[in-house]
Write a protein that holds these residues in place. Structure first.
Motif, PDB file in Angstrom:
ATOM      1  N   LEU A 374      42.532  34.456  51.341  1.00 12.99           N
ATOM      2  CA  LEU A 374      41.010  33.752  49.879  1.00 12.99           C
ATOM      3  C   LEU A 374      40.084  32.726  49.907  1.00 12.99           C
ATOM      4  O   LEU A 374      41.294  31.959  50.454  1.00 12.99           O
ATOM      5  CB  LEU A 374      41.235  33.660  48.620  1.00 12.99           C
ATOM      6  N   PHE A 375      39.202  32.419  49.794  1.00 14.30           N
ATOM      7  CA  PHE A 375      38.906  30.990  50.195  1.00 14.30           C
ATOM      8  C   PHE A 375      39.150  30.163  49.813  1.00 14.30           C
ATOM      9  O   PHE A 375      39.858  30.484  48.440  1.00 14.30           O
ATOM     10  CB  PHE A 375      36.918  31.443  49.851  1.00 14.30           C
ATOM     11  N   LYS A 376      38.786  28.588  50.634  1.00 18.59           N
ATOM     12  CA  LYS A 376      39.455  27.467  49.912  1.00 18.59           C
ATOM     13  C   LYS A 376      39.362  27.210  48.087  1.00 18.59           C
ATOM     14  O   LYS A 376      39.887  26.606  47.567  1.00 18.59           O
ATOM     15  CB  LYS A 376      39.921  26.520  50.708  1.00 18.59           C
ATOM     16  N   TYR A 377      37.812  26.954  48.664  1.00 18.53           N
ATOM     17  CA  TYR A 377      36.672  26.350  47.336  1.00 18.53           C
ATOM     18  C   TYR A 377      35.748  26.882  47.744  1.00 18.53           C
ATOM     19  O   TYR A 377      35.021  27.063  47.840  1.00 18.53           O
ATOM     20  CB  TYR A 377      37.611  24.889  46.871  1.00 18.53           C
ATOM     21  N   TYR A 378      34.999  26.658  46.300  1.00 14.97           N
ATOM     22  CA  TYR A 378      33.068  26.830  46.086  1.00 14.97           C
ATOM     23  C   TYR A 378      32.996  25.337  45.999  1.00 14.97           C
ATOM     24  O   TYR A 378      33.625  24.096  45.710  1.00 14.97           O
ATOM     25  CB  TYR A 378      32.913  26.825  43.985  1.00 14.97           C
ATOM     26  N   TYR A 379      32.204  25.288  47.268  1.00 16.23           N
ATOM     27  CA  TYR A 379      32.086  24.074  47.957  1.00 16.23           C
ATOM     28  C   TYR A 379      31.300  22.635  46.216  1.00 16.23           C
ATOM     29  O   TYR A 379      30.005  23.291  45.920  1.00 16.23           O
ATOM     30  CB  TYR A 379      30.904  24.022  48.846  1.00 16.23           C
ATOM     31  N   HIS A 380      31.612  22.294  46.286  1.00 16.88           N
ATOM     32  CA  HIS A 380      31.078  20.674  45.452  1.00 16.88           C
ATOM     33  C   HIS A 380      31.508  21.148  43.774  1.00 16.88           C
ATOM     34  O   HIS A 380      30.504  21.394  43.353  1.00 16.88           O
ATOM     35  CB  HIS A 380      29.894  20.338  45.503  1.00 16.88           C
ATOM     36  N   ASN A 381      32.126  22.391  44.129  1.00 17.84           N
ATOM     37  CA  ASN A 381      32.118  22.908  42.208  1.00 17.84           C
ATOM     38  C   ASN A 381      33.986  23.423  41.858  1.00 17.84           C
ATOM     39  O   ASN A 381      34.180  24.535  41.791  1.00 17.84           O
ATOM     40  CB  ASN A 381      31.202  24.196  42.444  1.00 17.84           C
ATOM     41  N   LYS A 386      38.482  26.692  40.254  1.00 14.44           N
ATOM     42  CA  LYS A 386      39.436  26.697  38.859  1.00 14.44           C
ATOM     43  C   LYS A 386      39.558  27.675  37.839  1.00 14.44           C
ATOM     44  O   LYS A 386      40.248  28.579  37.561  1.00 14.44           O
ATOM     45  CB  LYS A 386      39.492  25.098  38.200  1.00 14.44           C
ATOM     46  N   GLU A 387      38.206  28.141  37.307  1.00 13.84           N
ATOM     47  CA  GLU A 387      37.969  28.667  36.502  1.00 13.84           C
ATOM     48  C   GLU A 387      37.743  30.165  36.950  1.00 13.84           C
ATOM     49  O   GLU A 387      38.417  30.976  36.453  1.00 13.84           O
ATOM     50  CB  GLU A 387      36.331  29.096  35.799  1.00 13.84           C
ATOM     51  N   SER A 388      37.243  30.825  38.055  1.00 16.67           N
ATOM     52  CA  SER A 388      37.882  31.711  38.954  1.00 16.67           C
ATOM     53  C   SER A 388      39.175  32.301  39.596  1.00 16.67           C
ATOM     54  O   SER A 388      39.948  33.405  40.110  1.00 16.67           O
ATOM     55  CB  SER A 388      37.203  31.448  40.242  1.00 16.67           C
ATOM     56  N   TYR A 389      40.303  31.615  38.270  1.00 17.70           N
ATOM     57  CA  TYR A 389      41.741  31.997  39.013  1.00 17.70           C
ATOM     58  C   TYR A 389      42.193  31.689  37.539  1.00 17.70           C
ATOM     59  O   TYR A 389      42.146  30.772  37.043  1.00 17.70           O
ATOM     60  CB  TYR A 389      42.399  30.305  40.072  1.00 17.70           C
ATOM     61  N   ILE A 390      43.739  32.704  37.607  1.00 19.22           N
ATOM     62  CA  ILE A 390      44.323  32.839  36.547  1.00 19.22           C
ATOM     63  C   ILE A 390      45.923  32.246  37.041  1.00 19.22           C
ATOM     64  O   ILE A 390      46.452  33.304  38.135  1.00 19.22           O
ATOM     65  CB  ILE A 390      44.102  33.544  35.811  1.00 19.22           C
ATOM     66  N   ILE A 392      49.432  33.717  36.629  1.00 16.71           N
ATOM     67  CA  ILE A 392      50.299  35.476  35.798  1.00 16.71           C
ATOM     68  C   ILE A 392      52.237  35.098  36.406  1.00 16.71           C
ATOM     69  O   ILE A 392      52.009  35.761  37.415  1.00 16.71           O
ATOM     70  CB  ILE A 392      49.874  36.511  35.577  1.00 16.71           C
ATOM     71  N   ASN A 393      53.198  34.709  35.806  1.00 16.30           N
ATOM     72  CA  ASN A 393      54.104  35.318  36.625  1.00 16.30           C
ATOM     73  C   ASN A 393      54.300  34.658  37.459  1.00 16.30           C
ATOM     74  O   ASN A 393      55.500  35.046  38.147  1.00 16.30           O
ATOM     75  CB  ASN A 393      54.723  36.569  36.607  1.00 16.30           C
ATOM     76  N   GLY A 394      53.888  33.094  37.241  1.00 18.96           N
ATOM     77  CA  GLY A 394      54.614  32.222  38.215  1.00 18.96           C
ATOM     78  C   GLY A 394      53.364  32.440  39.561  1.00 18.96           C
ATOM     79  O   GLY A 394      53.156  31.573  40.164  1.00 18.96           O
ATOM     80  N   ASN A 395      52.485  32.940  39.604  1.00 20.09           N
ATOM     81  CA  ASN A 395      51.491  33.259  41.026  1.00 20.09           C
ATOM     82  C   ASN A 395      49.946  33.102  40.376  1.00 20.09           C
ATOM     83  O   ASN A 395      49.646  33.809  39.255  1.00 20.09           O
ATOM     84  CB  ASN A 395      51.642  35.119  41.514  1.00 20.09           C
ATOM     85  N   LYS A 396      49.294  32.852  41.258  1.00 21.05           N
ATOM     86  CA  LYS A 396      47.905  32.453  41.144  1.00 21.05           C
ATOM     87  C   LYS A 396      46.742  32.972  41.398  1.00 21.05           C
ATOM     88  O   LYS A 396      47.165  34.084  42.610  1.00 21.05           O
ATOM     89  CB  LYS A 396      47.804  30.884  41.462  1.00 21.05           C
ATOM     90  N   TRP A 397      46.116  34.268  40.596  1.00 20.13           N
ATOM     91  CA  TRP A 397      45.194  35.343  41.506  1.00 20.13           C
ATOM     92  C   TRP A 397      44.032  35.191  40.553  1.00 20.13           C
ATOM     93  O   TRP A 397      43.488  34.575  40.252  1.00 20.13           O
ATOM     94  CB  TRP A 397      45.778  36.360  40.488  1.00 20.13           C
TER      95      TRP A 397
END
Length: 527
Positions: A374-381, A386-390, A392-397
C-alpha cells in the motif's frame, strides 16, 4: 524476500555485473545492452548532480515506452530522487493540475507530442504556476536552446563513474503516481521501494519470469501496470522489447520476431491482438504468459487468450497498491474467467457489507485491503489519506471503493466500482471532474456523466443533461472540452438530452436512474 534489497538502481547494477553485454532493450530494431543502459543512466545522474539535484527532488517523466524512460528512472533512483510519471495523452489542463500539485524540480519530456509543441507548453505552464523546473527534452533533432537527453549522453565533460551521493534505504520515497479521485481532483500516491519494487519481486516469483525471458508491454510505463512490467524485467534481468505505443499488427510481428515470452496488455489490447491473430491466422507459439489488468476481464477474453496467445493472468489492483490480487498460473481457466484471484502473500482482503460489518461468504460489499504494497500517503493531502482507511478489529484497512464478494474457496469476485470513475479501456475518467467542467457550458442546465457498457473498451462516458437548446450536439460539447484543455479520452461519446433530471428524496441527481435510462435508450447520438 527476506534480507533482499529493493533499491532499483542497485538491482539493475547487479545485473550489469552478472552479464554486462546481455541485451536489456530492443527498440526500433536497435539492441541496447545492460552496460550501455547503465552508462547512460550514470551520465544523466551526474548531469543531475552538476545541476543541483538533491535526494527527494521530484522529477516528472513524461515519456512514452522507450529506453529513455528506463534511463531516467534509474538515474533518479540512483540519486534518491522521486519519479512522477505523467501520461502522454494528458491535455494542458491535466498537465497543469499535476505540476501545481507536485511542483517538480526537473521535467523530462518529448519536444513534441502529435501536434503539441511540448517545449512551449511546459515553459508556459511553468510561468503560469510560478515554478522553475529544469527542462530536459527527448528529441531526434538537437535543440541548441534547450538541454536534450542525447546531448547529455554524448557530452564528454560529463563522466559516468561518480558514486551515489546519498545513503538510500528501502523505505525511501520512490515515486508519485496520480490516480483519479471522486472529489474531482487527482491525488498523487507516494510509493517507496519496499512497496512497489517488493510487489514486483512477488510478481516475478509467481510469473516464472527469468533472465532468458523476453518481455513486451502494451501498457504505458507512466501507468502503474506498465511500470510493473518494467520493474519485473529489471528484477528478472531479462530483455524487454519497447514500443512507444500499442499497435496490434506491430505487436504480433514483434512477438514472432523477438520470441516474446511475457506480455503485459490491458483487456482492450488483448481484444485487438486477438482480432489480428484470427484475421491473419498467425498464432504465436512463444508466449508463456499474458498479464492483464486495469479493467474487468470477460470470460470470452480469458478463453480466447488461452487458446490463441498464452496463459492469461488477470490482475486486480490500483495506483494505491499495485498488483494486489491476481490469479496464479496454475489456476484453471474457469477460475480466471470468474474471479480476480486471491490476495498476494503477506497481504489480505476482506469484504465490508452495507451495515459496516465483515460480509458473509458470497455477500457483496466493498473490498478492503491491507499489506506492505500500500502507498504511504496522498501527497499534500493528509485528510484524504485518513479518510481512505478504516480500522476493524485493531487492523487498518484501505477502502478501495470497489465492490466484490469472497466465495467459499477464498477467491474474490469483482462486482463493479463504487467510485465515480468510468473505466475506458483501462484509462480512468473522473465523472465528477468532467461534470464540473461541463456544467459551465452555456446551453447545459443540469448534467451528469454516467458509464455505458462498450464491447471493446468496457465502458465509455455518456453525458445526460437538461439543456436550453434541445438541438445541442455532441460535436459542440467536444469542441468546448477541447478549448478547456480536457484530454480527448475523457470526452463523452454519447449524448442524451432529457426534459428533467431524476432526483433522490434529498434532491440529489439520481445517477442510478440515469445509468438505467441511458443503458435502455436506443437512440443516443453517435460519437
Amino acid at each position: 524476500m527476506q534480507n533482499q534489497s529493493f533499491l532499483l538502481y542497485d538491482i539493475f547494477s547487479n545485473n550489469v555485473l552478472k552479464n554486462p553485454n546481455k541485451i536489456a532493450i530492443i527498440f526500433n530494431n536497435i539492441k541496447i545492452t545492460y552496460n550501455e543502459v547503465k552508462r547512460r543512466a550514470d551520465k544523466l545522474a551526474n548531469w543531475f548532480t552538476l545541476n543541483g539535484y538533491r535526494k527527494g527532488d521530484i522529477t516528472v517523466v513524461h515519456l512514452p515506452n522507450s529506453p529513455d524512460f528506463l534511463i531516467a528512472h534509474l538515474a533518479i533512483s540512483k540519486l534518491g530522487g522521486i519519479i512522477s510519471t505523467m501520461h502522454m495523452p494528458y491535455a494542458r489542463a491535466d498537465i497543469k493540475n499535476a505540476l501545481e500539485e507536485i511542483k517538480p524540480a526537473f521535467i523530462i519530456t518529448e519536444s513534441r507530442y502529435k501536434n503539441t509543441d511540448l517545449i512551449k507548453l511546459f515553459e508556459e505552464l511553468s510561468n503560469e504556476i510560478g515554478i522553475s523546473p529544469r527542462l530536459i527534452f527527448r528529441s531526434e533533432e538537437d535543440i541548441p536552446s534547450h538541454t536534450t537527453l542525447e546531448r547529455i549522453y554524448k557530452d564528454s565533460n560529463i563522466t559516468n563513474d561518480a558514486p551515489q551521493q546519498n545513503e538510500l534505504y528501502d523505505y525511501d520515497s520512490m515515486g508519485l503516481f496520480f490516480t483519479s479521485g471522486t472529489d474531482g481532483h487527482p491525488k498523487a500516491c507516494l510509493h517507496t521501494y519496499d512497496t512497489l519494487i517488493k510487489n514486483a519481486v512477488q510478481v516475478v516469483n509467481d510469473s516464472g519470469l527469468n533472465s532468458n525471458s523476453v518481455m513486451l508491454s502494451g501498457s504505458p510505463f507512466t501507468h502503474l501496470f506498465g511500470i510493473l512490467s518494467l520493474h519485473s524485467s529489471i528484477i528478472a534481468g531479462c530483455t524487454q522489447i519497447m514500443e512507444p505505443y500499442f499497435n496490434p499488427e506491430k505487436f504480433l510481428d514483434l512477438i514472432s520476431k523477438c520470441g516474446v515470452t511475457h506480455l503485459y496488455l490491458v483487456p482492450t489490447e488483448i481484444v485487438d491482438l486477438l482480432n489480428v491473430i484470427k484475421k491473419t491466422n498467425r498464432i504465436p507459439n512463444t508466449v508463456e504468459e499474458v498479464r492483464t489488468g486495469g479493467m474487468f476481464v470477460t470470460e470470452n477474453i480469458v478463453y480466447e487468450t488461452q487458446k490463441y496467445i498464452g496463459n492469461i493472468i488477470p490482475h486486480w489492483g490500483m495506483t494505491e497498491l499495485g498488483a494486489g490480487i491476481y490469479n496464479l498460473r496454475t489456476y484453471p481457466a474457469i477460475i480466471k474467467s470468474q474471479t480476480i484471484g486471491k490476495p498476494i502473500p503477506d497481504t489480505d482482503a476482506i469484504i465490508l457489507n452495507s451495515d459496516g460489518k465483515v460480509a458473509a461468504v458470497n455477500e457483496i460489499g466493498e473490498i478492503l485491503y491491507r499489506g506492505y504494497n500500500l502507498f504511504k500517503y496522498y501527497y499534500h493531502n493528509e485528510i484524504k489519506t485518513k479518510e481512505s482507511y478504516i480500522e476493524i478489529n485493531g487492523n487498518k484497512w484501505f477502502k478501495t471503493g470497489d465492490s466484490g464478494y469472497k466465495d467459499e474457496n477464498g477467491y474474490i469476485h469483482f462486482a463493479g466500482r463504487n467510485k465515480e470513475i468510468i473505466d475506458r479501456g483501462g484509462m480512468k475518467i473522473n465523472a465528477i471532474e468532467l461534470e464540473n467542467i461541463l456544467s459551465s457550458y452555456e446551453k447545459i442546465i443540469e448534467c451528469a456523466v454516467v458509464p455505458l457498457k462498450h464491447e471493446r473498451l468496457g465502458e465509455i462516458a455518456c453525458l445526460v443533461c437538461t439543456a436550453s437548446d434541445a438541438n445541442m450536439t455532441l460535436e459542440e460539447i467536444r469542441k468546448f472540452l477541447e478549448v478547456k484543455g480536457v484530454s480527448k479520452y475523457k470526452w463523452p461519446e454519447k449524448l442524451l438530452i432529457i426534459e428533467e433530471m431524476p432526483k433522490t428524496p434529498t434532491g440529489k441527481i439520481s445517477k442510478g436512474a440515469l445509468r438505467e435510462l441511458a443503458a435502455n435508450y436506443k437512440e443516443l447520438e453517435n460519437k
